[in-house]
Design a protein around this motif. Sequence first.
Motif, mmCIF file in Angstrom:
data_model
loop_
_atom_site.group_PDB
_atom_site.id
_atom_site.type_symbol
_atom_site.label_atom_id
_atom_site.label_comp_id
_atom_site.label_asym_id
_atom_site.label_seq_id
_atom_site.Cartn_x
_atom_site.Cartn_y
_atom_site.Cartn_z
ATOM 1 N N PHE A 4 28.401 20.627 -12.333
ATOM 2 C CA PHE A 4 29.064 21.932 -12.443
ATOM 3 C C PHE A 4 28.686 22.625 -13.740
ATOM 4 O O PHE A 4 28.313 23.795 -13.761
ATOM 5 C CB PHE A 4 30.585 21.749 -12.366
ATOM 6 N N MET A 5 28.776 21.874 -14.860
ATOM 7 C CA MET A 5 28.496 22.481 -16.167
ATOM 8 C C MET A 5 27.029 22.879 -16.273
ATOM 9 O O MET A 5 26.689 23.930 -16.832
ATOM 10 C CB MET A 5 28.871 21.511 -17.288
ATOM 11 N N LYS A 6 26.124 22.045 -15.716
ATOM 12 C CA LYS A 6 24.702 22.400 -15.764
ATOM 13 C C LYS A 6 24.450 23.711 -15.031
ATOM 14 O O LYS A 6 23.753 24.609 -15.514
ATOM 15 C CB LYS A 6 23.873 21.286 -15.134
ATOM 16 N N LYS A 76 36.033 26.258 -3.053
ATOM 17 C CA LYS A 76 34.617 25.932 -2.840
ATOM 18 C C LYS A 76 34.221 24.602 -3.502
ATOM 19 O O LYS A 76 33.272 23.956 -3.068
ATOM 20 C CB LYS A 76 33.739 27.064 -3.390
ATOM 21 N N ASP A 77 34.955 24.218 -4.563
ATOM 22 C CA ASP A 77 34.659 22.952 -5.243
ATOM 23 C C ASP A 77 35.972 22.242 -5.581
ATOM 24 O O ASP A 77 36.408 22.223 -6.731
ATOM 25 C CB ASP A 77 33.849 23.221 -6.514
ATOM 26 N N PRO A 78 36.640 21.676 -4.567
ATOM 27 C CA PRO A 78 37.977 21.080 -4.773
ATOM 28 C C PRO A 78 37.984 19.841 -5.649
ATOM 29 O O PRO A 78 39.052 19.370 -6.037
ATOM 30 C CB PRO A 78 38.429 20.746 -3.340
ATOM 31 N N GLU A 79 36.798 19.309 -5.982
ATOM 32 C CA GLU A 79 36.751 18.119 -6.825
ATOM 33 C C GLU A 79 36.595 18.461 -8.306
ATOM 34 O O GLU A 79 36.609 17.573 -9.156
ATOM 35 C CB GLU A 79 35.583 17.223 -6.385
ATOM 36 N N MET A 103 49.064 21.856 -9.819
ATOM 37 C CA MET A 103 47.621 21.737 -10.033
ATOM 38 C C MET A 103 47.321 20.599 -11.022
ATOM 39 O O MET A 103 46.386 19.806 -10.823
ATOM 40 C CB MET A 103 47.083 23.066 -10.564
ATOM 41 N N ILE A 104 48.125 20.497 -12.076
ATOM 42 C CA ILE A 104 47.923 19.435 -13.079
ATOM 43 C C ILE A 104 48.117 18.058 -12.447
ATOM 44 O O ILE A 104 47.335 17.125 -12.685
ATOM 45 C CB ILE A 104 48.897 19.643 -14.258
ATOM 46 N N ASP A 105 49.165 17.943 -11.635
ATOM 47 C CA ASP A 105 49.428 16.653 -10.980
ATOM 48 C C ASP A 105 48.307 16.266 -10.018
ATOM 49 O O ASP A 105 47.995 15.084 -9.859
ATOM 50 C CB ASP A 105 50.768 16.704 -10.242
ATOM 51 N N GLN A 106 47.706 17.274 -9.375
ATOM 52 C CA GLN A 106 46.566 16.993 -8.494
ATOM 53 C C GLN A 106 45.418 16.374 -9.283
ATOM 54 O O GLN A 106 44.778 15.413 -8.839
ATOM 55 C CB GLN A 106 46.096 18.273 -7.816
#
Length: 573
Positions: A4-6, A76-79, A103-106
């Motif tokens: 993702f960062m790249k 689009k990128d749930p991981e 969201m944090i708990d996820q």
Amino acid sequence: MTNFMKTLIMLMTMMLISLQITSCTANKSQYSPVRKTALPAYESDRPYYDFIMSQLQLKTRDLDNALMSLKKAVEKDPESVVLKRELALVYIEQKDSANAMKMIDQILSRHPEDIDTLILSGNLRQSLGDVETAEKNYEKILSLDPKQNDIYLLLGDIYLESDRPDQAFTLYSQLIGQFPQSYVGHYYLGRIYAEKGQIEKAEQEYKKTLQLAPDLQEPHFDLIRLYEKIGKEDSVIRQYQELLIKDPENIQALMALGYIYFKDGRLQDSDKYLLQLGQKSLTDKVVIQTVIQNYLDQNKNSEAVIILEGMLKGSPNCSEIHYLKGIAHERLKDFDRAVDHLTKVSPDSMFYTNAVIQTAFLYQDQGQLTEAIAFLKGVIEQHPEMPEVGIYLGSLYEEAGAFSEAREVYQQALVLTPDNAELHFRSGVVYDRLGDKESSIREMRRVIQLDPEHPNALNYLGYTFAEMGTNLDEAERLIREALKYKPDDGYILDSLGWVYFKKGLFKEALQHLEKAVSLVPEDPTILEHLGDVYREFGNKKKALDFYRRSMEKAKTDASGINSKIRSLTGEDL
């Protein structure tokens, strides 16, 4: 580096190149059309595009669209931990704590050791009052990464707030082990040592704090408290002098040294500091605020008198100093000096109205009602524009039983401030005392018109109708409205009970009057009302009990109660 960062860096680089090409094209000729280079179409189907859009929207504080962009990116990128954390941050900015925590708990369910998310979770839970979970998060963070400097401070605050100094001590010791130059760690160790009475160790830690952060003031004051506790006055003086070396206009230090030197008989040294403060008070209101906060609010009235007396040498006509000195003398029960200083407050001072009313109160408190009235009359003659003074003067006339004079004062004040609700209220009370019910009702209606939430006027008008036996439905409505603002007021509950009595609803009357007596057990009128209800129920014993209690508390003519007792017993009390 994650994929993702790249990709994100690559995309941002492409955008930057695009902007540079566009800029060069625009500068080539002012007449040439500018080509707008768009991102490749396929990028809009990827999460990185939505992320970039969210960052641009956040820069313009467009939170709603930033939220939508981040939601699309997460879909689009749930991981992606980064995207979910960014989404949680936007939820927090929108004060949507529930979705932020979701969201944090996820994230933590899949990545329980993600430090950035643990920090975010701890901060949010602590702000929501879930200190226990925040504490566990902080402890876990430090177990994973002992170099998280700020977490020591957050966790230390929790330990100290929950009165666990031993855990805090261990924590701050660990902090110094990781960061030997942490002045905060040394400072809090000093505080813990001081609370445990380990003076030498506390002193050592405070001095270490100042060595690491010489511009801090608080360790100096902690050392001063430490030295005061063990009676080391020379060390106290030295700390104040060190404060003045760093800040020659430190108000607290100047005041404290002025007081210490006065107490030790070093009057010239004392005057040097306090005279300077007196002059400074004319332009810097912080001087006056410091006297209030550090001395009067702390009930250090004797010290305040000494400091203010020294300040008057530098500014003998300063109204603020005279006012504070008058208050300090009043608290010390020095009536003459209090009045002397309060009456030196000039009309242009922000304390003038307070000083006038306080002076009148002192006369009243000394039983000198005539002098209090004369004083306020003189003030009003010179300053008729002060309704607060008019209200107080009228109340003194009422206390003296001079209701006609009170009415005149209120009416004169109302000419200047015709919409003053409190003046109309007092006028209504006085008209009632003079037997002019019609005018009293008119004034109370005017109060309610000006201030529909005035509980005293609502109650007064309702009780007046109840006493007269008229407009009982309106009376009930008015009194119930008053109870909204004062639900546990015994006098208002008595009024409602009395309305029910007048309506013949004795069961409801009993319920409210019993509660009223429980709240105001010494009021003769409420006791008499309850006696009347029990008499209606045929409970002679309880009726007599409350009538007799009412007779004991009555301060004026009790012939009416006596006649009720006589009607039940055939004899006078």
